[in-house]
Structure formats: structure tokens, C-alpha cells
Enzyme design. Structure first.
Site, PDB file in Angstrom:
ATOM      1  N   CYS A   8       1.013  -1.140   0.091  1.00  0.00           N
ATOM      2  CA  CYS A   8       0.049   0.067   0.024  1.00  0.00           C
ATOM      3  C   CYS A   8       0.831   1.251   0.037  1.00  0.00           C
ATOM      4  CB  CYS A   8      -1.062   0.040   1.318  1.00  0.00           C
ATOM      5  SG  CYS A   8      -0.263   0.132   2.763  1.00  0.00           S
ATOM      6  N   ARG A  14      -3.495  -0.911   5.274  1.00  0.00           N
ATOM      7  CA  ARG A  14      -4.069  -1.705   4.285  1.00  0.00           C
ATOM      8  C   ARG A  14      -3.072  -3.033   4.180  1.00  0.00           C
ATOM      9  NH1 ARG A  14      -5.109   1.952  -0.654  1.00  0.00           N
ATOM     10  NH2 ARG A  14      -3.395   2.991   0.055  1.00  0.00           N
ATOM     11  N   ASP A 129      -7.937   3.856   0.744  1.00  0.00           N
ATOM     12  CA  ASP A 129      -7.109   4.048   1.711  1.00  0.00           C
ATOM     13  C   ASP A 129      -8.046   4.534   3.138  1.00  0.00           C
ATOM     14  OD1 ASP A 129      -5.276   4.886   3.716  1.00  0.00           O
ATOM     15  OD2 ASP A 129      -4.162   5.898   2.326  1.00  0.00           O
TER      16      ASP A 129
END
Length: 161
Positions: A8, A14, A129
Site C-alpha cells: 500500500c 491496508r 485508503d
């Protein structure tokens, strides 16, 4: 035997959540999966040079799902050796995938994918996100990660990995 690196942006939300999830779920993939997916990690396309702990909201979402990140876990930036070391490098979003393609040697580009390309019905989509949003966003992300990891398991069982 596929080794997997989740990527990420900063490697604090994440991708570490995906790392924890795959490590926890690999035994349920079927015979040999726990051994097959021995090397699982995460990194950030733009992670801080000094390793940081996982975001507290990400850790809380994992805890609500009865999952936990290792106490010693720290973020890391994608490094050149990652492209050789990992068979699958799974980006959370198109921007991360673009950065990876710019950094990856041309011969290893086939290792780069979006995680949700493995989730039926979510192909080509980003895992959003959650960092700048409410805590509930982390639970939504975990749901998407579950779908991606389940799709990855399905591909492995079908011999496509």
C-alpha cells in the site's frame, strides 16, 4: 510455492492488514497451503524510511476480527530485492501498482497485480485508503481484503498460482 508481498502507500494500514489476514487464513486454504504461503510480508510504496507501527485503527479492526499483528511488526519501504524475492506483489490501489511498475525490472512485471483482481466481481478496483476517514473505514477495508485473500486462495487451489 508463491511468496506474497502486499503493498500500500505507507505500509501502516491496508498492506499490514492483508499480511496478517493471509498469515491467519492460509491454513484454511487447503492441503499444503500453510507450507506454500510461508513467505508473506508487506511494504509501502512510499513508506517512511524509519519503520513505524501499524495504525491503531487498523490494529483495532484486526482485533475485532480476532486477528492480531505481531508486536514487533514495523513498516518497511518497497526495496529492489523485493521484486526478486516475492512471486506475487499485490498492490492495494492503481497508484501503488504504477509506482511498483516504475521500480520493477521489466522481466519481473508479471509478478505485479492489484489484490482485488483476485476477488471475483472486484477486478480492477482499489482497496480504498482508510487513513483519513472514520474508523469504520478500516472494517470495510478488512472486508475487501478478506475477499481478495479468499480469491487468492481459490486461484491457488485451482493451480493458477
Amino acid at each position: 510455492m508463491p511468496s506474497v508481498l502486499f503493498v500500500c502507500t505507507a505500509n501502516i494500514c491496508r498492506s499490514p492488514m492483508a499480511e496478517v489476514l493471509l498469515k491467519a487464513r492460509r491454513a484454511g486454504f487447503g492441503a499444503g497451503a500453510a507450507e506454500a504461503f510461508q513467505q508473506v510480508a508487506s511494504a509501502g510504496a512510499r513508506a517512511a524510511a524509519r519503520g513505524e507501527p501499524i495504525d491503531a485503527r487498523a490494529a483495532a479492526a484486526l482485533q475485532r476480527a480476532n486477528l492480531a499483528v505481531e508486536k514487533k511488526w514495523r513498516s518497511q519501504r518497497v526495496a529492489p530485492e523485493h521484486f526478486e524475492r516475492y512471486d506475487l506483489i499485490l498492490a492495494m490501489e492503481a497508484d501503488n501498482l504504477k509506482v511498483l511498475r516504475e521500480q520493477s525490472p521489466p522481466a519481473l512485471q508479471s509478478r505485479l497485480h492489484l489484490l482485488l483482481d483476485f476477488a471475483p466481481g472486484l477486478e480492477g478496483q482499489d482497496v480504498p485508503d482508510p487513513y483519513f476517514g472514520p474508523a469504520a473505514g478500516f472494517d470495510h477495508v478488512l472486508t475487501l481484503l478478506e475477499r481478495g485473500v479468499a480469491g487468492l486462495a481459490q486461484q491457488w487451489r485451482q493451480g493458477r498460482l
